[in-house]
Design a protein around this motif. Structure first.
Motif, PDB file in Angstrom:
ATOM      1  N   MET A  51       0.828  -1.210   0.000  1.00  0.00           N
ATOM      2  CA  MET A  51       0.000   0.000   0.000  1.00  0.00           C
ATOM      3  C   MET A  51       0.859   1.255   0.000  1.00  0.00           C
ATOM      4  SD  MET A  51      -3.205  -0.970   2.432  1.00  0.00           S
ATOM      5  CE  MET A  51      -2.306  -1.868   3.691  1.00  0.00           C
ATOM      6  N   THR A  52       2.033   1.186   0.635  1.00  0.00           N
ATOM      7  CA  THR A  52       2.958   2.318   0.611  1.00  0.00           C
ATOM      8  C   THR A  52       3.433   2.588  -0.801  1.00  0.00           C
ATOM      9  OG1 THR A  52       3.712   1.784   2.846  1.00  0.00           O
ATOM     10  CG2 THR A  52       5.153   3.156   1.511  1.00  0.00           C
ATOM     11  N   ILE A  53       3.779   1.539  -1.515  1.00  0.00           N
ATOM     12  CA  ILE A  53       4.224   1.696  -2.903  1.00  0.00           C
ATOM     13  C   ILE A  53       3.088   2.231  -3.764  1.00  0.00           C
ATOM     14  CG2 ILE A  53       5.015   0.415  -4.932  1.00  0.00           C
ATOM     15  CD1 ILE A  53       6.539  -1.416  -2.960  1.00  0.00           C
ATOM     16  N   GLY A  54       1.863   1.762  -3.543  1.00  0.00           N
ATOM     17  CA  GLY A  54       0.713   2.258  -4.300  1.00  0.00           C
ATOM     18  C   GLY A  54       0.448   3.731  -4.053  1.00  0.00           C
ATOM     19  N   ALA A  55       0.501   4.167  -2.797  1.00  0.00           N
ATOM     20  CA  ALA A  55       0.275   5.577  -2.484  1.00  0.00           C
ATOM     21  C   ALA A  55       1.398   6.445  -3.035  1.00  0.00           C
ATOM     22  CB  ALA A  55       0.152   5.768  -0.975  1.00  0.00           C
ATOM     23  N   ALA A  56       2.624   5.942  -2.996  1.00  0.00           N
ATOM     24  CA  ALA A  56       3.744   6.709  -3.544  1.00  0.00           C
ATOM     25  C   ALA A  56       3.626   6.843  -5.062  1.00  0.00           C
ATOM     26  CB  ALA A  56       5.059   6.053  -3.162  1.00  0.00           C
TER      27      ALA A  56
ATOM     28  N   PHE B 221      -4.705   3.473  -7.016  1.00  0.00           N
ATOM     29  CA  PHE B 221      -4.073   3.119  -5.748  1.00  0.00           C
ATOM     30  C   PHE B 221      -4.300   1.655  -5.417  1.00  0.00           C
ATOM     31  CE2 PHE B 221      -4.893   2.669  -1.119  1.00  0.00           C
ATOM     32  CZ  PHE B 221      -3.584   2.730  -0.687  1.00  0.00           C
ATOM     33  N   ALA B 222      -5.524   1.185  -5.579  1.00  0.00           N
ATOM     34  CA  ALA B 222      -5.856  -0.201  -5.248  1.00  0.00           C
ATOM     35  C   ALA B 222      -5.131  -1.183  -6.163  1.00  0.00           C
ATOM     36  CB  ALA B 222      -7.361  -0.410  -5.323  1.00  0.00           C
ATOM     37  N   VAL B 223      -5.131  -0.906  -7.453  1.00  0.00           N
ATOM     38  CA  VAL B 223      -4.497  -1.818  -8.411  1.00  0.00           C
ATOM     39  C   VAL B 223      -2.983  -1.825  -8.218  1.00  0.00           C
ATOM     40  CG1 VAL B 223      -4.040  -2.177 -10.874  1.00  0.00           C
ATOM     41  CG2 VAL B 223      -6.354  -1.689 -10.090  1.00  0.00           C
ATOM     42  N   THR B 224      -2.386  -0.653  -8.043  1.00  0.00           N
ATOM     43  CA  THR B 224      -0.944  -0.580  -7.838  1.00  0.00           C
ATOM     44  C   THR B 224      -0.541  -1.263  -6.532  1.00  0.00           C
ATOM     45  OG1 THR B 224      -0.984   1.545  -8.981  1.00  0.00           O
ATOM     46  CG2 THR B 224       1.017   0.996  -7.808  1.00  0.00           C
ATOM     47  N   SER B 225      -1.336  -1.088  -5.497  1.00  0.00           N
ATOM     48  CA  SER B 225      -1.045  -1.741  -4.223  1.00  0.00           C
ATOM     49  C   SER B 225      -1.134  -3.258  -4.345  1.00  0.00           C
ATOM     50  CB  SER B 225      -2.019  -1.260  -3.151  1.00  0.00           C
ATOM     51  OG  SER B 225      -1.888   0.112  -2.935  1.00  0.00           O
ATOM     52  N   LEU B 226      -2.138  -3.742  -5.045  1.00  0.00           N
ATOM     53  CA  LEU B 226      -2.291  -5.182  -5.226  1.00  0.00           C
ATOM     54  C   LEU B 226      -1.126  -5.761  -6.019  1.00  0.00           C
ATOM     55  CD1 LEU B 226      -4.051  -7.743  -4.931  1.00  0.00           C
ATOM     56  CD2 LEU B 226      -5.090  -7.113  -7.119  1.00  0.00           C
ATOM     57  N   VAL B 227      -0.758  -5.111  -7.100  1.00  0.00           N
ATOM     58  CA  VAL B 227       0.358  -5.599  -7.918  1.00  0.00           C
ATOM     59  C   VAL B 227       1.660  -5.572  -7.123  1.00  0.00           C
ATOM     60  CG1 VAL B 227       1.759  -5.061  -9.952  1.00  0.00           C
ATOM     61  CG2 VAL B 227      -0.721  -5.045 -10.118  1.00  0.00           C
ATOM     62  N   ALA B 228       1.892  -4.495  -6.382  1.00  0.00           N
ATOM     63  CA  ALA B 228       3.113  -4.400  -5.571  1.00  0.00           C
ATOM     64  C   ALA B 228       3.137  -5.474  -4.492  1.00  0.00           C
ATOM     65  CB  ALA B 228       3.218  -3.011  -4.948  1.00  0.00           C
ATOM     66  N   THR B 229       2.006  -5.733  -3.851  1.00  0.00           N
ATOM     67  CA  THR B 229       1.943  -6.766  -2.821  1.00  0.00           C
ATOM     68  C   THR B 229       2.218  -8.144  -3.408  1.00  0.00           C
ATOM     69  OG1 THR B 229       0.367  -5.463  -1.556  1.00  0.00           O
ATOM     70  CG2 THR B 229       0.487  -7.802  -1.039  1.00  0.00           C
ATOM     71  N   LEU B 230       1.650  -8.441  -4.563  1.00  0.00           N
ATOM     72  CA  LEU B 230       1.884  -9.743  -5.195  1.00  0.00           C
ATOM     73  C   LEU B 230       3.341  -9.904  -5.613  1.00  0.00           C
ATOM     74  CD1 LEU B 230      -1.361 -10.106  -7.333  1.00  0.00           C
ATOM     75  CD2 LEU B 230      -0.783 -11.263  -5.188  1.00  0.00           C
ATOM     76  N   ILE B 231       3.956  -8.856  -6.131  1.00  0.00           N
ATOM     77  CA  ILE B 231       5.370  -8.925  -6.515  1.00  0.00           C
ATOM     78  C   ILE B 231       6.247  -9.093  -5.283  1.00  0.00           C
ATOM     79  CG2 ILE B 231       7.283  -7.569  -7.456  1.00  0.00           C
ATOM     80  CD1 ILE B 231       5.283  -6.450  -9.505  1.00  0.00           C
ATOM     81  N   LEU B 232       5.956  -8.360  -4.209  1.00  0.00           N
ATOM     82  CA  LEU B 232       6.745  -8.488  -2.988  1.00  0.00           C
ATOM     83  C   LEU B 232       6.627  -9.878  -2.384  1.00  0.00           C
ATOM     84  CD1 LEU B 232       6.055  -5.028  -1.338  1.00  0.00           C
ATOM     85  CD2 LEU B 232       8.243  -5.864  -2.172  1.00  0.00           C
ATOM     86  N   ARG B 233       5.440 -10.456  -2.431  1.00  0.00           N
ATOM     87  CA  ARG B 233       5.268 -11.808  -1.894  1.00  0.00           C
ATOM     88  C   ARG B 233       6.041 -12.829  -2.711  1.00  0.00           C
ATOM     89  NH1 ARG B 233       0.068 -13.354   1.289  1.00  0.00           N
ATOM     90  NH2 ARG B 233      -0.165 -11.444   2.456  1.00  0.00           N
ATOM     91  N   ARG B 234       6.065 -12.644  -4.025  1.00  0.00           N
ATOM     92  CA  ARG B 234       6.800 -13.580  -4.874  1.00  0.00           C
ATOM     93  C   ARG B 234       8.307 -13.449  -4.647  1.00  0.00           C
ATOM     94  NH1 ARG B 234       5.668 -16.906  -9.013  1.00  0.00           N
ATOM     95  NH2 ARG B 234       3.605 -16.044  -9.190  1.00  0.00           N
ATOM     96  N   VAL B 235       8.790 -12.228  -4.484  1.00  0.00           N
ATOM     97  CA  VAL B 235      10.232 -12.007  -4.334  1.00  0.00           C
ATOM     98  C   VAL B 235      10.725 -12.422  -2.952  1.00  0.00           C
ATOM     99  CG1 VAL B 235      12.003 -10.208  -4.229  1.00  0.00           C
ATOM    100  CG2 VAL B 235      10.331 -10.194  -6.070  1.00  0.00           C
TER     101      VAL B 235
END
Length: 93
Positions: free
Chosen positions: A34-39, A62-76
């Motif tokens: 969510m931080t990455i999405g808001a930024a 914000f919602a879509v960017t946060s979701l994508v960032a969360t999924l990428i962070l979980r994978r990494v």
């Protein structure tokens, strides 16, 4: 008031900073996406996107960017599938 508040980049930047602070307090990658999405929304508003999109579109971004960032962070940063993190020694020993 909300119509002008969503369009200001600094409001999104403050939200990103507040979420980053919460991520430091609760270190579990809960608020980092969510931080990455808001930024990202703050950066887009700063670069002139405030004139183009409205409040619903900025919240959707914000919602879509946060979701994508969360999924990428979980994978990494996640452990390999089926692996469990165990500790053999205690730091206090």
């Amino acid at each position: 008031m909300l119509q002008t508040l969503h369009a200001t980049w600094w409001a999104w930047a403050i939200l990103a900073l507040a979420l980053a602070f919460l991520e430091i307090i609760v270190p579990a990658f809960v608020f980092l996406g969510m931080t990455i999405g808001a930024a990202c929304v703050a950066l887009m508003m700063l670069l002139g996107g405030a004139d183009v999109i409205g409040a619903p579109a900025s919240l959707l971004l914000f919602a879509v960017t946060s979701l994508v960032a969360t999924l990428i962070l979980r994978r990494v940063f996640s452990l390999p599938r089926g692996q469990v993190k165990t500790f053999d020694s205690d730091i206090n020993d």
